[in-house]
Design a protein around this motif. Structure first.
Motif, PDB file in Angstrom:
ATOM      1  N   MET A  37       0.813  -1.201  -0.022  1.00  0.00           N
ATOM      2  CA  MET A  37      -0.044  -0.219  -0.058  1.00  0.00           C
ATOM      3  C   MET A  37       0.814   1.444  -0.097  1.00  0.00           C
ATOM      4  SD  MET A  37      -3.362  -0.295  -0.062  1.00  0.00           S
ATOM      5  CE  MET A  37      -4.358  -1.624  -0.296  1.00  0.00           C
ATOM      6  N   LEU A  38       2.113   1.095   0.093  1.00  0.00           N
ATOM      7  CA  LEU A  38       3.064   2.169   0.169  1.00  0.00           C
ATOM      8  C   LEU A  38       3.494   2.683  -1.275  1.00  0.00           C
ATOM      9  CD1 LEU A  38       5.050   1.485   3.319  1.00  0.00           C
ATOM     10  CD2 LEU A  38       3.099   2.629   3.050  1.00  0.00           C
ATOM     11  N   ASP A  39       3.762   4.122  -1.479  1.00  0.00           N
ATOM     12  CA  ASP A  39       4.510   4.401  -2.716  1.00  0.00           C
ATOM     13  C   ASP A  39       5.748   5.046  -2.240  1.00  0.00           C
ATOM     14  OD1 ASP A  39       2.335   3.950  -4.272  1.00  0.00           O
ATOM     15  OD2 ASP A  39       1.368   5.572  -3.712  1.00  0.00           O
ATOM     16  N   LEU A  40       6.617   5.200  -3.361  1.00  0.00           N
ATOM     17  CA  LEU A  40       7.998   5.648  -3.364  1.00  0.00           C
ATOM     18  C   LEU A  40       7.843   7.197  -2.480  1.00  0.00           C
ATOM     19  CD1 LEU A  40      10.334   4.072  -4.026  1.00  0.00           C
ATOM     20  CD2 LEU A  40      10.521   5.564  -6.100  1.00  0.00           C
ATOM     21  N   GLU A  41       6.817   7.799  -2.784  1.00  0.00           N
ATOM     22  CA  GLU A  41       6.798   9.116  -2.231  1.00  0.00           C
ATOM     23  C   GLU A  41       6.730   9.156  -0.844  1.00  0.00           C
ATOM     24  OE1 GLU A  41       5.696   8.023  -5.357  1.00  0.00           O
ATOM     25  OE2 GLU A  41       3.980   9.048  -5.428  1.00  0.00           O
ATOM     26  N   ASP A  42       5.891   7.880  -0.299  1.00  0.00           N
ATOM     27  CA  ASP A  42       5.652   7.770   1.075  1.00  0.00           C
ATOM     28  C   ASP A  42       6.957   7.762   2.076  1.00  0.00           C
ATOM     29  OD1 ASP A  42       2.901   8.026   0.651  1.00  0.00           O
ATOM     30  OD2 ASP A  42       2.854   5.805   0.411  1.00  0.00           O
ATOM     31  N   ILE A  43       8.063   7.236   1.554  1.00  0.00           N
ATOM     32  CA  ILE A  43       9.321   6.841   2.108  1.00  0.00           C
ATOM     33  C   ILE A  43       9.598   8.063   3.261  1.00  0.00           C
ATOM     34  CG2 ILE A  43      11.661   6.295   2.229  1.00  0.00           C
ATOM     35  CD1 ILE A  43       9.989   3.963   0.952  1.00  0.00           C
ATOM     36  N   GLU A  44       9.499   9.254   2.856  1.00  0.00           N
ATOM     37  CA  GLU A  44      10.074  10.208   3.487  1.00  0.00           C
ATOM     38  C   GLU A  44       9.014  10.576   4.992  1.00  0.00           C
ATOM     39  OE1 GLU A  44      12.837  12.800   2.757  1.00  0.00           O
ATOM     40  OE2 GLU A  44      13.058  10.719   2.076  1.00  0.00           O
TER      41      GLU A  44
END
Ligand code: GDP
Ligand code: MG
Length: 375
Positions: free
Chosen positions: A67-74
Motif C-alpha cells: 500500500m506504500l508508494d515511493l513518495e511515502d518513504i519520507e
C-alpha cells in the motif's frame, strides 16, 4: 521456458482464474482462460496481485508494503497492527473478540455504543503511552478466504485460537496454512483454560507438528493461555501482539496523503444507500474525499467509527464506515482517494467499461467453447 497457463498460474497463487484475467485486463492485456502467458506477463500478474516474484518458477507473498508508494518513504509513521482471529469452530473466536472489546470499552469509554462494523480498534496504555490495535471481525473463514483470493492483504498478525480442551482440529490446520501462505505471523491463544479438562500442554505438543513451537520450548511462536469466558490473560495476549508487531514487523504508513485501503464488508442500507466498512491502510480518509473502489465512484458523505460515532477522518489502520458510494463494493476491493474529481470519475468509468468488455469476452469465449465441444 518460463511460460505458464492462466490456470496453472492461478493454481500456484491460489487465486481464481478470473482474478488473473481481471488483473491483466486492468493493464489492458486481454487473455482467456485457455491461454499461455509468457514470463513477463505472468510476473506482471503476480505483482499486480501482491506477490513477489522470486525466481522463474516460484512466487511468494510480499511483506505488507504494497500500500506504500515511493513518495511515502519520507513521511512514514508507525501504524497500529491489524489483527485477525482464526481457529476451529466453537474454539472461542467470537468470545475472544467480544472479551477483548468489552474489556476495553468498559475501562475507557463507557457508554460508547458498540455497533458491528466488522472491525474495531482498542487502545491500551503501555510504558510508551497509548497504543492501538485493530481487530478484524471477518465473519468466518469464507470472508477471509474470499478476500485473500481477491488478492487483498489486510492482516498483519493472526491470532490462532485453539481450545485447550479440544486441541488442533481441521480448521485450526486450515488457519495455520492460510497464515503461512500469506506470510502473516501467528500468535496462539490457547483458550478455555478455565475448563477442568483443559490441557494446554497437549495443544502445544500438537502444534509442534505444524512447525509452531512455543518459545518456552525453544521455538519462536508466542502462545498465551487465555480464557475468553473469565477474561483471563487478555492483557498478556494484547501485550504480546504489540511485541510481535514491534519486533517482527515494521508497520508504517504515511498519514499525510490521500487514503488507500481495502473494503472489509459492504451492504445496501435501505435508507442510507451503499454502506462500506473500509480499512485505511495508507494515508488519511477525510469527509468529502473523492474515492474510487474498483469501478465504483463515490464522495465521502459521512464517516462513522467502530462505536458508531461520526468522525471527520480516519488515519492508517483505522476501520471506518463510509457513506457516499454510488454502488455496493465487494469485500476485498481496494479503494483509493483522488484529489481530482474528474480524474476519479474517468478512472471509475474506464474500469467499468473494461469490466463490461471482459464480461462480453468471457461470454463469447464460453459460447465458442460450447460450439467447439458440440462439433
Ligand atoms: P467460535 O465459533 O470460535 O466463534 O466460538 P464461540 O466464541 O462462539 O464459542 C463457542 C462456545 O465456547 C460458546 O459456548 C462459548 O461460550 C464457549 N467459550 C468460549 N470461550 C470460552 C472460555 O474461555 N471458557 C469456556 N469455558 N467456554 C468458552
Ligand atoms: Mg464465531
Amino acid at each position: 521456458n518460463g511460460n505458464i497457463s492462466v490456470q496453472d498460474l492461478a493454481a500456484r497463487m491460489h487465486v481464481p482464474t478470473t482474478e488473473i484475467i481481471k488483473a491483466l485486463f486492468m493493464k489492458s492485456v486481454m487473455v482467456n482462460i485457455n491461454q499461455t502467458l509468457d514470463q513477463p506477463t505472468a510476473e506482471l500478474v503476480a505483482r499486480e496481485l501482491g506477490f513477489e516474484v522470486q525466481t522463474e518458477q516460484t512466487v511468494t507473498q510480499t511483506t505488507r508494503t504494497e500500500m506504500l508508494d515511493l513518495e511515502d518513504i519520507e513521511s512514514l509513521e508507525p501504524r497500529p497492527p491489524v489483527v485477525t482471529i482464526m481457529g476451529h469452530v466453537d474454539h472461542g473466536k467470537t468470545s475472544l473478540l467480544d472479551a477483548v472489546r468489552s474489556a476495553r470499552v468498559a475501562e475507557g469509554e463507557a457508554g460508547g455504543i458498540t455497533q458491528h462494523i466488522g472491525a474495531y480498534q482498542i487502545q491500551i496504555s503501555g510504558e510508551e503511552g497509548e497504543r492501538k490495535l485493530t481487530f478484524l471481525d471477518t465473519p468466518g473463514h469464507e470472508a477471509f478466504t474470499a478476500m485473500r483470493a481477491r488478492g487483498a492483504k489486510v492482516t498483519d498478525i493472526t491470532v490462532l485460537v485453539v481450545a485447550a480442551d479440544d486441541g488442533v482440529k481441521p480448521q485450526t490446520v486450515e488457519a495455520i496454512n492460510h497464515a503461512k501462505a500469506a506470510g502473516v505471523p501467528i500468535v496462539v491463544a490457547i483458550n478455555k483454560i478455565d475448563k477442568p479438562d483443559a490441557n494446554p500442554d497437549r495443544v502445544k505438543q500438537e502444534l509442534t507438528e505444524y512447525e509452531l513451537v512455543p518459545e518456552e520450548w525453544g521455538g519462536k511462536t508466542v502462545m498465551v493461555p487465555v480464557s475468553a469466558k473469565q477474561k483471563l490473560n487478555l492483557d498478556l495476549l494484547l501485550e504480546n501482539l504489540l511485541l510481535v508487531a514491534d519486533y517482527e514487523l515494521d508497520l508504517q504508513a504515511n498519514p499525510n496523503r490521500e487514503a488507500k485501503g481495502t473494503i472489509i464488508e459492504a451492504n445496501l442500507d435501505k435508507s442510507r444507500g451503499p454502506v462500506a466498512t473500509a480499512l485505511v491502510q495508507n494515508g488519511t480518509l477525510h469527509l468529502g474525499d473523492i474515492l474510487v473502489v474498483g469501478a465504483i465512484y463515490g464522495k465521502v458523505r459521512a464517516l462513522y467509527d467502530d462505536r458508531g460515532n461520526r468522525v471527520d477522518s480516519a488515519p492508517p489502520s483505522t476501520p471506518v464506515q463510509v457513506l457516499g458510494l454510488t454502488e455496493v463494493p465487494q469485500a476485498g476491493d481496494e479503494f483509493e482517494v483522488y484529489s481530482d474529481e474528474r480524474e476519479a470519475r474517468r478512472i471509475a468509468d474506464e474500469r467499468a467499461r473494461k469490466l463490461r468488455e471482459s464480461r462480453l469476452l468471457e461470454q463469447a469465449a464460453a459460447r465458442s467453447a460450447r460450439v467447439s465441444l458440440g462439433s
